[in-house]
Write a protein that holds these residues in place. Sequence first.
Motif, short mmCIF file in Angstrom:
data_model
loop_
_atom_site.label_atom_id
_atom_site.label_comp_id
_atom_site.label_asym_id
_atom_site.label_seq_id
_atom_site.Cartn_x
_atom_site.Cartn_y
_atom_site.Cartn_z
N GLN A 36 0.86 -1.18 0.00
CA GLN A 36 0.00 0.00 0.00
C GLN A 36 0.91 1.24 0.00
N SER A 38 0.53 5.29 0.39
CA SER A 38 -0.21 6.53 0.59
C SER A 38 0.80 7.65 0.72
N ALA A 87 -5.48 5.09 -1.36
CA ALA A 87 -4.05 4.89 -1.60
C ALA A 87 -3.86 4.18 -2.92
#
Lengths: 113, 111
Positions: A36, A38, A87
């Motif tokens: 992930q 972000s 994200a």
Amino acid sequence: DSGVTQTPKHLITATGQRVTLRCSPRSGDLSVYWYQQSLDQGLQFLIQYYNGEERAKGNILERFSAQQFPDLHSELNLSSLELGDSALYFCASSVGGSNTEAFFGQGTRLTVV
Amino acid sequence: DAKTTQPNSMESNEEEPVHLPCNHSTISGTDYIHWYRQLPSQGPEYVIHGLTSNVNNRMASLAIAEDRKSSTLILHRATLRDAAVYYCIRENNNAGNMLTFGGGTRLMVKP
């Protein structure tokens, strides 16, 4: 082209919903990784599968789950979505083991509104 | 702990060599050092990796210190297309060979 295919490329959904992200690894690769990314957290490792079995777990929330199927494609399921789950989600694949390179897909951009 | 330490950013002039440093003082004897880069709006891309010896490929060279506590990625002639975030990663052999990304070094290339 890395050979790793991620679908969909973009996804917009509402809070509280559930989505599934899909990853097809490079032909011959047994290992799949999910990350992930972000803006404020950088690239965070979520989970790894090797030939259908979970191999390593990182900072994956309980609301998230993944699996790798017999044909080696993988799915990342995100449920009870929150705004903070927005994200880029990357999948990577490798042949597995050490001394190998990982190939990343182009990512799925998830926007939770 | 798979932590590595890199400068947040570096600048280079086009067509000049670039040396990107990385410290990995807690590395164990069997952990490989990997370098990946991420261009804007793209997924990370493999650059090079090594264990003890210096390594060369078509993209870059990797110089690993004798004590393995640091390494340097060398781009021999930077181009504008090399502007990216470069990640130095210690492969974690105890956890499925996962790659733990740190903050990386943002390389800016000036024409």
